[in-house]
Structures are given as structure tokens and as C-alpha cells.
Design a protein around this motif. Structure first.
Motif, PDB file in Angstrom:
ATOM      1  N   ILE A  30      37.514  61.186   1.981  1.00  0.00           N
ATOM      2  CA  ILE A  30      36.102  60.678   2.736  1.00  0.00           C
ATOM      3  C   ILE A  30      36.606  59.494   3.935  1.00  0.00           C
ATOM      4  O   ILE A  30      36.136  59.537   4.858  1.00  0.00           O
ATOM      5  CB  ILE A  30      35.577  60.020   1.742  1.00  0.00           C
ATOM      6  CG1 ILE A  30      34.986  61.305   0.779  1.00  0.00           C
ATOM      7  CG2 ILE A  30      34.216  59.390   2.057  1.00  0.00           C
ATOM      8  CD1 ILE A  30      33.902  60.806  -0.349  1.00  0.00           C
ATOM      9  N   LEU A  31      37.408  58.622   3.496  1.00  0.00           N
ATOM     10  CA  LEU A  31      37.988  57.715   4.189  1.00  0.00           C
ATOM     11  C   LEU A  31      38.447  58.304   5.641  1.00  0.00           C
ATOM     12  O   LEU A  31      37.980  57.791   6.786  1.00  0.00           O
ATOM     13  CB  LEU A  31      39.029  56.752   3.978  1.00  0.00           C
ATOM     14  CG  LEU A  31      39.570  55.619   4.702  1.00  0.00           C
ATOM     15  CD1 LEU A  31      38.643  54.645   4.968  1.00  0.00           C
ATOM     16  CD2 LEU A  31      40.950  55.182   4.006  1.00  0.00           C
TER      17      LEU A  31
ATOM     18  N   HIS B 181      30.013  51.080   7.029  1.00  0.00           N
ATOM     19  CA  HIS B 181      30.927  50.125   6.528  1.00  0.00           C
ATOM     20  C   HIS B 181      30.801  49.797   4.999  1.00  0.00           C
ATOM     21  O   HIS B 181      31.642  49.720   4.112  1.00  0.00           O
ATOM     22  CB  HIS B 181      30.605  48.910   7.371  1.00  0.00           C
ATOM     23  CG  HIS B 181      31.399  47.480   6.851  1.00  0.00           C
ATOM     24  ND1 HIS B 181      32.897  47.339   7.056  1.00  0.00           N
ATOM     25  CD2 HIS B 181      31.219  46.521   6.118  1.00  0.00           C
ATOM     26  CE1 HIS B 181      33.408  46.265   6.487  1.00  0.00           C
ATOM     27  NE2 HIS B 181      32.204  45.557   5.905  1.00  0.00           N
ATOM     28  N   THR B 182      29.451  49.556   4.500  1.00  0.00           N
ATOM     29  CA  THR B 182      29.149  49.648   3.227  1.00  0.00           C
ATOM     30  C   THR B 182      29.627  50.759   2.320  1.00  0.00           C
ATOM     31  O   THR B 182      30.384  50.485   1.120  1.00  0.00           O
ATOM     32  CB  THR B 182      27.537  49.764   3.108  1.00  0.00           C
ATOM     33  OG1 THR B 182      27.082  48.731   3.694  1.00  0.00           O
ATOM     34  CG2 THR B 182      27.114  49.813   1.585  1.00  0.00           C
ATOM     35  N   LEU B 183      29.738  52.071   2.872  1.00  0.00           N
ATOM     36  CA  LEU B 183      30.528  53.169   1.989  1.00  0.00           C
ATOM     37  C   LEU B 183      31.921  52.975   1.931  1.00  0.00           C
ATOM     38  O   LEU B 183      32.502  52.819   0.997  1.00  0.00           O
ATOM     39  CB  LEU B 183      30.092  54.663   2.814  1.00  0.00           C
ATOM     40  CG  LEU B 183      30.883  55.680   2.482  1.00  0.00           C
ATOM     41  CD1 LEU B 183      30.516  55.926   0.799  1.00  0.00           C
ATOM     42  CD2 LEU B 183      30.718  56.915   3.168  1.00  0.00           C
ATOM     43  N   LEU B 184      32.412  52.607   3.147  1.00  0.00           N
ATOM     44  CA  LEU B 184      34.018  52.505   2.973  1.00  0.00           C
ATOM     45  C   LEU B 184      34.813  51.371   2.031  1.00  0.00           C
ATOM     46  O   LEU B 184      35.523  51.571   1.458  1.00  0.00           O
ATOM     47  CB  LEU B 184      34.675  52.395   4.541  1.00  0.00           C
ATOM     48  CG  LEU B 184      34.128  53.517   5.493  1.00  0.00           C
ATOM     49  CD1 LEU B 184      34.882  53.610   6.932  1.00  0.00           C
ATOM     50  CD2 LEU B 184      34.466  55.022   4.873  1.00  0.00           C
ATOM     51  N   THR B 185      33.817  50.356   1.898  1.00  0.00           N
ATOM     52  CA  THR B 185      34.240  49.231   1.525  1.00  0.00           C
ATOM     53  C   THR B 185      34.136  49.386   0.024  1.00  0.00           C
ATOM     54  O   THR B 185      34.755  48.576  -0.954  1.00  0.00           O
ATOM     55  CB  THR B 185      33.602  47.892   1.933  1.00  0.00           C
ATOM     56  OG1 THR B 185      32.048  47.997   1.711  1.00  0.00           O
ATOM     57  CG2 THR B 185      34.037  47.437   3.204  1.00  0.00           C
ATOM     58  N   HIS B 186      33.339  50.387  -0.379  1.00  0.00           N
ATOM     59  CA  HIS B 186      33.115  50.725  -1.920  1.00  0.00           C
ATOM     60  C   HIS B 186      33.898  52.041  -2.206  1.00  0.00           C
ATOM     61  O   HIS B 186      33.763  52.168  -3.466  1.00  0.00           O
ATOM     62  CB  HIS B 186      31.740  50.813  -2.278  1.00  0.00           C
ATOM     63  CG  HIS B 186      31.002  49.396  -2.293  1.00  0.00           C
ATOM     64  ND1 HIS B 186      30.649  48.993  -1.124  1.00  0.00           N
ATOM     65  CD2 HIS B 186      30.789  48.533  -3.276  1.00  0.00           C
ATOM     66  CE1 HIS B 186      29.887  47.834  -1.379  1.00  0.00           C
ATOM     67  NE2 HIS B 186      29.960  47.662  -2.592  1.00  0.00           N
ATOM     68  N   LEU B 187      34.863  52.542  -1.711  1.00  0.00           N
ATOM     69  CA  LEU B 187      35.396  53.560  -2.034  1.00  0.00           C
ATOM     70  C   LEU B 187      36.563  53.275  -2.881  1.00  0.00           C
ATOM     71  O   LEU B 187      37.200  52.076  -2.906  1.00  0.00           O
ATOM     72  CB  LEU B 187      36.083  54.373  -0.720  1.00  0.00           C
ATOM     73  CG  LEU B 187      35.118  54.941   0.239  1.00  0.00           C
ATOM     74  CD1 LEU B 187      36.053  55.648   1.349  1.00  0.00           C
ATOM     75  CD2 LEU B 187      34.383  56.138  -0.296  1.00  0.00           C
TER      76      LEU B 187
END
Length: 309
Positions: free
Chosen positions: A142-143, A124-130
Motif C-alpha cells: 500500500i505504501l 498522511h494519516t493512512l501512511l503513518t498508521h500502516l
């Protein structure tokens, strides 16, 4: 060439001819390369062994020598790639008896394999910062891999026509040859041809993103020079900046599968979604996750039993 001459032919030369006649053009280049590697090992292990010399003892010793520096599964694959040629030689009378009969497969003790994947919070941290802008970039890639569990080559091959937005489906029926740059290629196996259900958020995002793009052209490939390392480097930078475990694009596939298993999705459903040829592959790959889930089940069983007192 007479039968006697054929019997004295070097096994390595026979195997090379067998691969040329039966495998070239019939299998994927990446699979053919494995047969070439097997041939190279044969030239190293049994360079002077003739067809008429190929007995059970000679074959078993060759397998033993290979197993000294390979794990058991790799040794099994090596054996299977040779066995087809050996059985054809037996059928043709070039080898008197099947030397692969009752072969014992050995191998080094497998290394402890720990698949790198993110937990739900980390993902979740990764996806919200893409960086998901209005144009296609590798963050969109990546998403999509994170939300579908696709293989790298499958995601590269996606075209706008592969999205069935009205039914929330993504059609996987081809891959992109990013190694040799030859364009579209078949999937890894028949099981890899599948339709993946996607969520409404992904539907809305990608329906806007691919609007106006050529229906039959890859979304993410702008030229034929695409490298796995390029996307892995971008993903690594994201992970380091966010102070979460560094994983590869393939690690996103593992993350996707692991989260589904922890959410209670059946192994059969996960196997179909990933395009695995069988559930056995899924079970072997995610054994550590399955063990963790079994431990949770034991706790539930004990609670249920203790409540009966």
C-alpha cells in the motif's frame, strides 16, 4: 469455399474466424477477452446478418442498438473492434462497400464519475498508521503504490532487481498475471514501460526490506493465488479505522496523481509517471482536478489584474 458462399456467410461467424486468425496469440488475453465480448454482442444484435447484407444502414442500426445500453465511449470501442474485421472483408471482396463509412456513434449520457481519492492530510494519516515491520506485508505494498502511482499488476511484478537504489529509480517493465496465475506478463502498453523516481525514505526502507531476497522473484507474491480484493479489504479496514474515505488500491493511484497535480506538477510529467499512453488519458481521467486548478488560476489572475489599478 467459393466467393459466393463466403458472401453468404454469417457476419458473426466471419468475425469469430477473423478474431481467431488475426488476434489470438497477437494480443494480451485481457484484450482478447474484449473481442470475445464483442462477438457475443454481435450474436445478440445481428445473429442472422450475412456478409452480403452488411450495408451502412444495417451497420448503423447495429451501432444504435448497442448504444441504447452503453455510453458513447464504450460504443466507440465496440465500433473500433468490429471495424478492423469489416475493412478486411471489404479488401477481400466479401463486402462490396465499407459500411462503417460516416458511422455516427451514439450512446447513453455518461454517469457522473467521481474518482475516489484521498487528500494530502488523509493520505498522511493512512501512511503513518500502516504496519511497516521488518518483513514484507500488504501494508508495504500500500505504501509503495501510494508513493509511486503504480498499477496493481505492476506493483505485484516488482522484484528486488527493479530497484536502482543508487539512482533512486524504480524500473517498471512487466506486470503480474494475478487473474489467471500465469506469472510475469508484458506491461499494458509501451508507455507503461518507465522508470519512476522514488524518495530517499522509500529507498532506505526498501533497500533493507528486500535484502537477501531472490533478485528475480516478485517481492509481494509468495504464491500465484493473489487477489485484488485481498489488498482492497486490508486498505478498507485501515480507512474505516482511521475514519477517512474508503478507497481501493486503484484509488491510491488516483490519490498519487491528484496530489501531484495539486502540487503543480505538469500533466505531461504525471502522464509519464503513471505510464499513460498520452496526456489525453490523464486529462480525461483527472478532469475534475484540472477544473479545480483552473478555478484557482482564475483567482490568481483576478488578483494580479486588480493589483494593476
Amino acid at each position: 469455399m467459393s466467393e459466393k458462399q463466403e458472401n453468404t456467410q454469417l457476419f458473426c461467424d466471419y468475425y469469430e474466424q477473423w478474431v481467431h486468425v488475426y488476434k489470438e496469440g497477437a494480443i494480451r488475453p485481457v484484450t482478447l477477452q474484449k473481442y470475445v465480448m464483442t462477438l457475443n454482442w454481435l450474436r445478440k444484435l445481428i445473429p442472422q446478418v450475412r456478409l452480403c447484407d452488411m450495408t451502412r444502414i444495417v451497420y448503423q442500426q447495429m451501432i444504435n442498438d448497442y448504444a441504447k445500453c452503453h455510453e458513447r465511449q464504450t460504443t466507440m470501442d465496440f465500433h473500433h473492434q468490429i471495424k478492423g474485421a469489416v475493412l478486411d472483408a471489404v479488401d477481400d471482396g466479401l463486402i462490396e462497400r465499407d459500411p462503417t463509412r460516416k458511422v455516427i456513434i451514439k450512446g447513453k449520457t455518461p454517469r457522473q464519475k467521481k474518482i475516489k481519492y484521498l487528500n494530502q492530510f488523509e493520505l498522511h494519516t493512512l501512511l503513518t498508521h500502516l504496519d511497516l515491520g521488518s518483513t514484507v506485508n500488504w501494508d508495504w505494498f500500500i505504501l509503495l503504490v501510494a508513493k509511486t502511482g503504480m498499477r496493481f499488476s505492476e506493483a505485484l511484478a516488482l522484484t528486488p532487481a527493479d530497484f536502482d537504489f543508487s539512482h533512486q529509480l524504480l524500473n517498471i517493465d512487466k506486470t503480474w498475471d494475478y487473474k489467471d496465475g500465469t506469472g510475469f506478463m508484458p506491461t499494458k502498453n509501451k508507455s507503461s514501460v518507465r522508470k519512476i523516481q522514488i524518495d530517499w525514505q522509500t529507498v532506505v526502507q526498501f533497500s533493507e526490506l528486500v535484502r537477501g531476497m531472490p533478485e528475480d522473484q516478485p517481492i509481494f507474491v509468495k504464491d500465484k493465488a493473489v487477489y485484488n480484493s485481498t489488498v482492497n479489504d486490508i486498505l478498507e479496514r485501515h480507512c474505516r479505522n482511521l475514519n477517512i474515505p474508503v478507497i481501493s488500491v486503484h484509488g491510491l493511484r488516483h490519490t498519487h496523481a491528484s496530489l501531484l497535480l495539486f502540487a503543480g506538477v505538469s500533466i505531461a510529467s504525471v502522464a509519464r509517471r503513471l505510464g499513460h499512453a498520452s496526456m489525453t488519458t490523464t486529462q480525461k481521467t483527472y478532469l475534475h482536478v484540472i477544473h479545480e486548478l483552473e478555478n484557482q488560476d482564475i483567482d490568481l489572475v483576478m488578483r494580479a489584474m486588480s493589483s494593476l489599478n
